[in-house]
Design a protein around this motif. Structure first.
Motif, PDB file in Angstrom:
ATOM      1  N   PHE A  34     -28.302  67.973  40.495  1.00 27.52           N
ATOM      2  CA  PHE A  34     -26.891  67.619  40.367  1.00 27.52           C
ATOM      3  C   PHE A  34     -26.073  68.846  39.959  1.00 27.52           C
ATOM      4  O   PHE A  34     -26.553  69.730  39.252  1.00 27.52           O
ATOM      5  CB  PHE A  34     -26.686  66.554  39.272  1.00 27.52           C
ATOM      6  CG  PHE A  34     -27.427  65.274  39.498  1.00 27.52           C
ATOM      7  CD1 PHE A  34     -28.773  65.163  39.176  1.00 27.52           C
ATOM      8  CD2 PHE A  34     -26.776  64.157  40.000  1.00 27.52           C
ATOM      9  CE1 PHE A  34     -29.469  63.974  39.364  1.00 27.52           C
ATOM     10  CE2 PHE A  34     -27.457  62.964  40.189  1.00 27.52           C
ATOM     11  CZ  PHE A  34     -28.795  62.872  39.877  1.00 27.52           C
ATOM     12  N   TYR A  36     -22.204  69.379  38.117  1.00 28.80           N
ATOM     13  CA  TYR A  36     -21.034  68.797  37.484  1.00 28.80           C
ATOM     14  C   TYR A  36     -20.062  69.925  37.163  1.00 28.80           C
ATOM     15  O   TYR A  36     -20.460  71.073  36.952  1.00 28.80           O
ATOM     16  CB  TYR A  36     -21.399  68.076  36.187  1.00 28.80           C
ATOM     17  CG  TYR A  36     -22.116  66.758  36.379  1.00 28.80           C
ATOM     18  CD1 TYR A  36     -23.483  66.713  36.645  1.00 28.80           C
ATOM     19  CD2 TYR A  36     -21.426  65.551  36.293  1.00 28.80           C
ATOM     20  CE1 TYR A  36     -24.133  65.514  36.821  1.00 28.80           C
ATOM     21  CE2 TYR A  36     -22.081  64.345  36.458  1.00 28.80           C
ATOM     22  CZ  TYR A  36     -23.429  64.338  36.724  1.00 28.80           C
ATOM     23  OH  TYR A  36     -24.074  63.141  36.902  1.00 28.80           O
ATOM     24  N   LEU A  88     -15.887  75.235  34.077  1.00 32.72           N
ATOM     25  CA  LEU A  88     -17.261  75.376  33.609  1.00 32.72           C
ATOM     26  C   LEU A  88     -18.145  74.493  34.483  1.00 32.72           C
ATOM     27  O   LEU A  88     -17.853  73.308  34.654  1.00 32.72           O
ATOM     28  CB  LEU A  88     -17.335  74.939  32.145  1.00 32.72           C
ATOM     29  CG  LEU A  88     -18.608  75.186  31.348  1.00 32.72           C
ATOM     30  CD1 LEU A  88     -18.974  76.648  31.342  1.00 32.72           C
ATOM     31  CD2 LEU A  88     -18.416  74.679  29.923  1.00 32.72           C
ATOM     32  N   PHE A  90     -21.944  72.956  35.484  1.00 33.80           N
ATOM     33  CA  PHE A  90     -23.252  72.620  34.941  1.00 33.80           C
ATOM     34  C   PHE A  90     -24.180  72.138  36.046  1.00 33.80           C
ATOM     35  O   PHE A  90     -23.811  71.290  36.866  1.00 33.80           O
ATOM     36  CB  PHE A  90     -23.146  71.502  33.895  1.00 33.80           C
ATOM     37  CG  PHE A  90     -22.469  71.908  32.625  1.00 33.80           C
ATOM     38  CD1 PHE A  90     -21.120  71.678  32.448  1.00 33.80           C
ATOM     39  CD2 PHE A  90     -23.190  72.510  31.600  1.00 33.80           C
ATOM     40  CE1 PHE A  90     -20.490  72.045  31.273  1.00 33.80           C
ATOM     41  CE2 PHE A  90     -22.566  72.872  30.417  1.00 33.80           C
ATOM     42  CZ  PHE A  90     -21.211  72.642  30.254  1.00 33.80           C
ATOM     43  N   LEU A 104     -31.286  63.540  31.997  1.00 30.33           N
ATOM     44  CA  LEU A 104     -31.116  64.721  32.828  1.00 30.33           C
ATOM     45  C   LEU A 104     -31.457  65.942  31.985  1.00 30.33           C
ATOM     46  O   LEU A 104     -31.206  65.978  30.789  1.00 30.33           O
ATOM     47  CB  LEU A 104     -29.679  64.841  33.318  1.00 30.33           C
ATOM     48  CG  LEU A 104     -29.199  63.835  34.367  1.00 30.33           C
ATOM     49  CD1 LEU A 104     -27.728  64.045  34.667  1.00 30.33           C
ATOM     50  CD2 LEU A 104     -30.014  63.975  35.639  1.00 30.33           C
ATOM     51  N   TRP A 106     -30.287  69.593  31.474  1.00 30.64           N
ATOM     52  CA  TRP A 106     -29.036  70.288  31.776  1.00 30.64           C
ATOM     53  C   TRP A 106     -29.168  71.797  31.597  1.00 30.64           C
ATOM     54  O   TRP A 106     -29.834  72.273  30.672  1.00 30.64           O
ATOM     55  CB  TRP A 106     -27.914  69.800  30.852  1.00 30.64           C
ATOM     56  CG  TRP A 106     -27.494  68.391  31.087  1.00 30.64           C
ATOM     57  CD1 TRP A 106     -28.084  67.265  30.606  1.00 30.64           C
ATOM     58  CD2 TRP A 106     -26.376  67.947  31.871  1.00 30.64           C
ATOM     59  NE1 TRP A 106     -27.405  66.147  31.046  1.00 30.64           N
ATOM     60  CE2 TRP A 106     -26.351  66.538  31.816  1.00 30.64           C
ATOM     61  CE3 TRP A 106     -25.386  68.607  32.609  1.00 30.64           C
ATOM     62  CZ2 TRP A 106     -25.385  65.779  32.473  1.00 30.64           C
ATOM     63  CZ3 TRP A 106     -24.421  67.850  33.257  1.00 30.64           C
ATOM     64  CH2 TRP A 106     -24.433  66.459  33.193  1.00 30.64           C
ATOM     65  N   GLY A 107     -28.516  72.542  32.480  1.00 27.43           N
ATOM     66  CA  GLY A 107     -28.328  73.965  32.254  1.00 27.43           C
ATOM     67  C   GLY A 107     -27.248  74.178  31.199  1.00 27.43           C
ATOM     68  O   GLY A 107     -26.566  73.228  30.803  1.00 27.43           O
ATOM     69  N   LEU A 108     -27.110  75.415  30.761  1.00 27.47           N
ATOM     70  CA  LEU A 108     -26.147  75.720  29.702  1.00 27.47           C
ATOM     71  C   LEU A 108     -24.731  75.937  30.216  1.00 27.47           C
ATOM     72  O   LEU A 108     -23.805  76.087  29.424  1.00 27.47           O
ATOM     73  CB  LEU A 108     -26.599  76.963  28.926  1.00 27.47           C
ATOM     74  CG  LEU A 108     -27.892  76.778  28.131  1.00 27.47           C
ATOM     75  CD1 LEU A 108     -28.248  78.067  27.402  1.00 27.47           C
ATOM     76  CD2 LEU A 108     -27.776  75.630  27.148  1.00 27.47           C
TER      77      LEU A 108
ATOM     78  N   TYR B  35     -23.761  62.431  24.506  1.00 31.90           N
ATOM     79  CA  TYR B  35     -24.056  63.854  24.449  1.00 31.90           C
ATOM     80  C   TYR B  35     -23.181  64.513  23.395  1.00 31.90           C
ATOM     81  O   TYR B  35     -22.140  63.981  23.019  1.00 31.90           O
ATOM     82  CB  TYR B  35     -23.744  64.542  25.794  1.00 31.90           C
ATOM     83  CG  TYR B  35     -24.577  64.114  26.972  1.00 31.90           C
ATOM     84  CD1 TYR B  35     -24.154  63.080  27.807  1.00 31.90           C
ATOM     85  CD2 TYR B  35     -25.767  64.762  27.277  1.00 31.90           C
ATOM     86  CE1 TYR B  35     -24.899  62.704  28.914  1.00 31.90           C
ATOM     87  CE2 TYR B  35     -26.515  64.395  28.385  1.00 31.90           C
ATOM     88  CZ  TYR B  35     -26.075  63.366  29.198  1.00 31.90           C
ATOM     89  OH  TYR B  35     -26.819  63.001  30.293  1.00 31.90           O
ATOM     90  N   GLY B  42     -23.669  74.201  26.116  1.00 30.13           N
ATOM     91  CA  GLY B  42     -23.966  73.176  27.107  1.00 30.13           C
ATOM     92  C   GLY B  42     -24.030  71.810  26.470  1.00 30.13           C
ATOM     93  O   GLY B  42     -23.630  71.607  25.320  1.00 30.13           O
ATOM     94  N   GLN B 104     -23.690  60.426  36.744  1.00 34.45           N
ATOM     95  CA  GLN B 104     -23.094  59.938  35.514  1.00 34.45           C
ATOM     96  C   GLN B 104     -21.589  60.171  35.549  1.00 34.45           C
ATOM     97  O   GLN B 104     -21.116  61.185  36.046  1.00 34.45           O
ATOM     98  CB  GLN B 104     -23.721  60.652  34.311  1.00 34.45           C
ATOM     99  CG  GLN B 104     -25.210  60.366  34.176  1.00 34.45           C
ATOM    100  CD  GLN B 104     -25.852  61.079  33.013  1.00 34.45           C
ATOM    101  OE1 GLN B 104     -25.174  61.558  32.103  1.00 34.45           O
ATOM    102  NE2 GLN B 104     -27.164  61.159  33.035  1.00 34.45           N
TER     103      GLN B 104
END
Lengths: 116, 115
Positions: A34, A36, A88, A90, A104, A106-108, B35, B42, B104
């Motif tokens: 994915f 985002y 940004l 992701f 998920l 996630w990358g930073l 989150y 991140g 999501q």
């Protein structure tokens, strides 16, 4: 350990030039992938995803990404960048056979700046 | 239809106080995620709810953090005895249950500042 890497903290590109935001992953099996985007002062929005099939997927706002299994990459691309693409980005990965583990990975994030 | 909503949008509290953050997912979405996003960082997974199944709490950073989801819809994230390091934007997301390939949908977040 399973992980997602976005090797560039920031990418700068001139308006009208092509852009690439890189993502590589280290997971077992065939992942779901994915992208985002988070615009300034706005929530995260889904851009596109790869589940199966054609390695090149197209998403919102003219973005596309190519799944490369041999290189375990899923780089985000756009042929001609706009200033409004500054945001940004992701990358995230989900294992398809993870049972009840629906998180998920996630990358930073990579900050994209498109200069006029 | 309406997207994911969160309240409050901003919360300033004093160290040691308890706070509650609310999330209203998209109607019909059975999966709900919390989150945390610190400045320039991140996403940090906190907790995940799926229907009536036991939540996945593996991301909660300490026992001061808890969350519940009532009636399979609204969720509340509670932070007890807040600390300055809890300052962050707390994001809620929801998705359809049907498959693990569902994207999501995120709310605008709650910016928490602990003084």
């Amino acid at each position: 350990a399973q992980s997602v890497a976005q090797p560039e903290d920031q990418v700068n590109v001139a308006e009208g030039n092509p852009l690439t935001v890189k993502c590589t992953y280290s997971v077992s099996g065939n992942p779901y992938l994915f992208w985002y985007v988070q615009y300034p002062n706005r929530g995260l929005q889904f851009l596109l995803k790869y589940i199966t099939g054609d390695n090149l997927v197209k998403g919102s706002y003219g973005f596309e990404a190519e799944f490369n299994k041999s290189q375990t990459s899923f780089h985000l691309k756009k042929p001609s960048a706009l200033v409004s693409d500054s945001a940004l980005y992701f990358c995230a990965v989900r294992l398809p056979n993870a049972g009840n583990n629906r998180k998920l990975i996630w990358g930073l994030g990579t900050s994209l700046a498109v200069n006029p | 239809g309406a997207g994911v909503s969160q309240s409050p949008s901003n919360k300033v509290t004093e160290k040691g106080k308890d706070v509650e953050l609310r999330c209203d997912p998209i109607s019909g979405h059975t999966a709900l995620y919390w989150y945390r996003q610190s400045l320039g960082q991140g996403l940090e997974f906190l907790i995940y709810f799926q229907g009536n199944s036991a939540p996945d709490k593996s991301g909660l950073p300490s026992d001061r953090f808890s969350a519940e989801r009532t009636g399979g819809s609204v969720s509340t994230l509670t932070i007890q005895r807040t600390q300055q390091e809890d300052s962050a934007v707390y994001l809620c997301a929801s998705s359809l249950r049907a498959g693990s390939y569902n994207e999501q949908f995120f709310g605008p977040g709650t910016r928490l500042t602990v003084l």
